[in-house]
Design an enzyme around this catalytic site. Sequence first.
Site, PDB file in Angstrom:
ATOM      1  N   ARG A   1      -0.546  14.354  12.447  1.00  0.00           N
ATOM      2  CA  ARG A   1       0.095  14.045  11.139  1.00  0.00           C
ATOM      3  C   ARG A   1       0.121  15.345  10.155  1.00  0.00           C
ATOM      4  NH1 ARG A   1      -2.361   8.749   8.787  1.00  0.00           N
ATOM      5  NH2 ARG A   1      -0.279   8.357   8.328  1.00  0.00           N
TER       6      ARG A   1
ATOM      7  N   ARG B   1      -8.734  -0.212   3.757  1.00  0.00           N
ATOM      8  CA  ARG B   1      -7.894   0.870   2.992  1.00  0.00           C
ATOM      9  C   ARG B   1      -6.721   0.304   2.682  1.00  0.00           C
ATOM     10  NH1 ARG B   1      -8.629   6.774   5.694  1.00  0.00           N
ATOM     11  NH2 ARG B   1      -7.247   6.908   3.853  1.00  0.00           N
TER      12      ARG B   1
ATOM     13  N   LYS C   1       0.825  -1.268  -0.056  1.00  0.00           N
ATOM     14  CA  LYS C   1      -0.162  -0.092  -0.160  1.00  0.00           C
ATOM     15  C   LYS C   1       0.723   1.398   0.026  1.00  0.00           C
ATOM     16  CE  LYS C   1      -1.883   1.704   4.119  1.00  0.00           C
ATOM     17  NZ  LYS C   1      -1.544   3.219   3.984  1.00  0.00           N
ATOM     18  N   ASN C   2       1.954   1.279   0.889  1.00  0.00           N
ATOM     19  CA  ASN C   2       2.564   2.568   1.202  1.00  0.00           C
ATOM     20  C   ASN C   2       3.492   2.723  -0.162  1.00  0.00           C
ATOM     21  OD1 ASN C   2       0.779   3.298   3.222  1.00  0.00           O
ATOM     22  ND2 ASN C   2       2.489   2.478   4.850  1.00  0.00           N
TER      23      ASN C   2
ATOM     24  N   ASP D   1       3.465   0.418  12.569  1.00  0.00           N
ATOM     25  CA  ASP D   1       2.158  -0.708  12.071  1.00  0.00           C
ATOM     26  C   ASP D   1       2.115  -1.775  12.780  1.00  0.00           C
ATOM     27  OD1 ASP D   1       1.658   1.349   9.265  1.00  0.00           O
ATOM     28  OD2 ASP D   1       3.529   1.612  10.327  1.00  0.00           O
TER      29      ASP D   1
ATOM     30  N   CYS E   1      -5.588   7.952   8.546  1.00  0.00           N
ATOM     31  CA  CYS E   1      -6.108   7.528   9.808  1.00  0.00           C
ATOM     32  C   CYS E   1      -5.934   8.362  10.695  1.00  0.00           C
ATOM     33  CB  CYS E   1      -5.360   6.112   9.994  1.00  0.00           C
ATOM     34  SG  CYS E   1      -6.098   4.724   8.911  1.00  0.00           S
TER      35      CYS E   1
HETATM   36  N1  EPU Z   1       5.352  14.546  11.029  1.00  0.00           N
HETATM   37  C1  EPU Z   1       5.233  15.828  11.379  1.00  0.00           C
HETATM   38  N2  EPU Z   1       5.506  16.624  10.272  1.00  0.00           N
HETATM   39  C2  EPU Z   1       5.880  16.108   9.178  1.00  0.00           C
HETATM   40  C3  EPU Z   1       5.725  14.960   8.757  1.00  0.00           C
HETATM   41  C4  EPU Z   1       5.485  13.895   9.782  1.00  0.00           C
HETATM   42  O1  EPU Z   1       4.907  15.983  12.430  1.00  0.00           O
HETATM   43  O2  EPU Z   1       5.854  17.244   8.316  1.00  0.00           O
HETATM   44  C5  EPU Z   1       5.076  13.277  12.110  1.00  0.00           C
HETATM   45  C6  EPU Z   1       3.982  12.482  11.814  1.00  0.00           C
HETATM   46  O3  EPU Z   1       2.784  13.223  12.164  1.00  0.00           O
HETATM   47  C7  EPU Z   1       4.347  11.203  12.623  1.00  0.00           C
HETATM   48  C8  EPU Z   1       5.847  11.118  12.409  1.00  0.00           C
HETATM   49  O4  EPU Z   1       6.270  12.300  12.157  1.00  0.00           O
HETATM   50  O5  EPU Z   1       3.918  11.537  13.904  1.00  0.00           O
HETATM   51  C9  EPU Z   1       6.066  10.225  11.413  1.00  0.00           C
HETATM   52  O6  EPU Z   1       5.618  10.548  10.104  1.00  0.00           O
HETATM   53  P1  EPU Z   1       6.153   9.820   8.572  1.00  0.00           P
HETATM   54  O7  EPU Z   1       5.892  11.143   7.808  1.00  0.00           O
HETATM   55  O8  EPU Z   1       7.383   9.210   8.669  1.00  0.00           O
HETATM   56  O9  EPU Z   1       4.869   9.017   8.574  1.00  0.00           O
HETATM   57  P2  EPU Z   1       3.417   9.184   7.660  1.00  0.00           P
HETATM   58  O10 EPU Z   1       3.528   9.669   6.330  1.00  0.00           O
HETATM   59  O11 EPU Z   1       2.369   9.544   8.674  1.00  0.00           O
HETATM   60  C10 EPU Z   1       4.163   6.558   6.726  1.00  0.00           C
HETATM   61  C11 EPU Z   1       2.897   5.499   6.353  1.00  0.00           C
HETATM   62  C12 EPU Z   1       2.539   5.064   7.656  1.00  0.00           C
HETATM   63  C13 EPU Z   1       3.583   4.536   8.351  1.00  0.00           C
HETATM   64  C14 EPU Z   1       4.724   5.646   8.677  1.00  0.00           C
HETATM   65  C15 EPU Z   1       5.994   5.133   9.268  1.00  0.00           C
HETATM   66  C16 EPU Z   1       2.119   6.162   4.165  1.00  0.00           C
HETATM   67  C17 EPU Z   1       1.049   6.627   3.356  1.00  0.00           C
HETATM   68  N3  EPU Z   1       2.016   6.153   5.527  1.00  0.00           N
HETATM   69  O12 EPU Z   1       3.124   7.736   7.408  1.00  0.00           O
HETATM   70  O13 EPU Z   1       1.503   3.947   7.450  1.00  0.00           O
HETATM   71  O14 EPU Z   1       3.079   4.011   9.723  1.00  0.00           O
HETATM   72  O15 EPU Z   1       5.153   6.276   7.507  1.00  0.00           O
HETATM   73  O16 EPU Z   1       6.596   4.038   8.262  1.00  0.00           O
HETATM   74  O17 EPU Z   1       3.202   5.829   3.685  1.00  0.00           O
HETATM   75  C18 EPU Z   1      -0.302   2.653   7.600  1.00  0.00           C
HETATM   76  O18 EPU Z   1      -0.031   2.228   6.580  1.00  0.00           O
HETATM   77  O19 EPU Z   1      -1.287   2.365   8.333  1.00  0.00           O
HETATM   78  C19 EPU Z   1       0.283   4.053   7.922  1.00  0.00           C
HETATM   79  C20 EPU Z   1      -0.199   4.805   8.852  1.00  0.00           C
END
Ligand code: EPU
Length: 446
Positions: free
Chosen positions: A121, A420, A22-23, A306, A116
């Site tokens: 985020r 999802r 997915k990601n 996850d 989610c």
């Molecule tokens: N964060 C910020 N500011 C930013 C970016 C991130 O505060 O500009 C915070 C986020 O809110 C979070 C942490 O930093 O608390 C990590 O965020 P990151 O950007 O690494 O992750 P993400 O984009 O929210 C992706 C995956 C997640 C997975 C994480 C960790 C996608 C679409 N989502 O999330 O997957 O858990 O990286 O690998 O790629 C899932 O599949 O259920 C899922 C949530």
Amino acid sequence: MNKYVIKGGNILSGDVSVSGSKNAVLKAIIAACLTADTVEIKNIPLISDLFIMLELVKEIGGKVKLSGHTLKIEVQDIKSVKIPLEIGAKIRTSSIFLAPLLSRKKEALIPNPGGCRIGARPIDRHIEGLIRMGATAKYDSLDGYFHLKTRGLHGSNYKFEKNTHTGTDTLIMAAVLADGRTILENAAEEPEVDDLIALLNSMGAKIKRSKPRTIVIEGVERLHGTTYEIMPDRNEAVTFAILSALTGGKIFIKNVEMQNINGFLSIFKKVGGDWEKKNSGVRFYINKKIKPTNIATAPHPGFMTDWQGPWAIFMTQAGGDSTIHETIYENRFGYVNELTKMGANMRMYSPIVKNPETFYNFNYYNGEKDHMQGLKIHGKTPLHNAVMKVSDLRAGATLVIASLIARGESIIYGVDYLERGYESFDRRLKTLGADIAKTEEEEFLE
Ligand code: EPU
């Protein structure tokens, strides 16, 4: 909304194949928008998040064609630089459209992204990087949109303050067509980022990892079409691994990329789990009695956030006290109340952390609220049936595993969250021998 009705206790056996990630696929769709040529993507998981992203590609003027698990995308020209609020707000990855919109049209209007609700985020790290590359940005709280413009993105050196997986994706995609060289430091090492890099390089981009956590991108004039196969989903692999271990250890899982789940394998082995590899796949099972353990989630190559929900169930079956410390998101224990209804002996707590502002991956604001980032689990507890509600995607998978090992008939409301990220989860579980039925839900009474 749909619900699952699950009668627990069956031993599960047979073969199951891990779907495309997915990601990885959600980012591959955006990468395809960086060229006017056709990009063919194989091993597509048929999950609801995919369909939301395809809607967005059509909204900006692209054509999409899905045949089975193969997808073709062609965005000859970008006709709209605005991501509609009602679709964009449903999914976190809508924000990554910033990259093709700015690169090809020099302007982007992106709603505050959804996904989610597992934490605030924000996308401050993405935006800061884009500003460094020559964009201007303002957020308008009246319309809920980020407005970005540029005269042309240029290469830049940017160091992420903290790990961000989708932030790294965004800046890589913004840099591939930018003028000059971009160096991203403290960049995410998640395997899905490498999958994106491989796809973009096959489209003519020049991206390489140099030192650990450093990515160098030489901007190119244009990208071309390609055919690319998406990596298997490591979250799904771990979901099935824990499910197998808890339901008799007889499930053979195909398409598991073991090198991408080392953070799980080492700890699984330590607590008494083991695996066997055959042509038909990998079989995860319990070798000895499950031992309790303490884990903290971490960016790759650590124990992924996850995986902690399914892991919590595993620890309910360990003899003794375990803890889980969630360090990536502020709100990823949405399954805890539901598991306690099933008899799990667990409670949340506030771990003592010396420098929480730097320790946690999310933006920690001192004193704003009591951060309950820890979970204590006392095992071994037999689980029984309950009526539950899904709070987010991974919590959904967690409740399904719990129901499959519990005594009696459980009802799980809100399984649309789960869909999802897991293709035909109920049907695949049924072929393994699970007693599971999916029906449309009547109103859930709180
Ligand atoms: N964060 C910020 N500011 C930013 C970016 C991130 O505060 O500009 C915070 C986020 O809110 C979070 C942490 O930093 O608390 C990590 O965020 P990151 O950007 O690494 O992750 P993400 O984009 O929210 C992706 C995956 C997640 C997975 C994480 C960790 C996608 C679409 N989502 O999330 O997957 O858990 O990286 O690998 O790629 C899932 O599949 O259920 C899922 C949530």
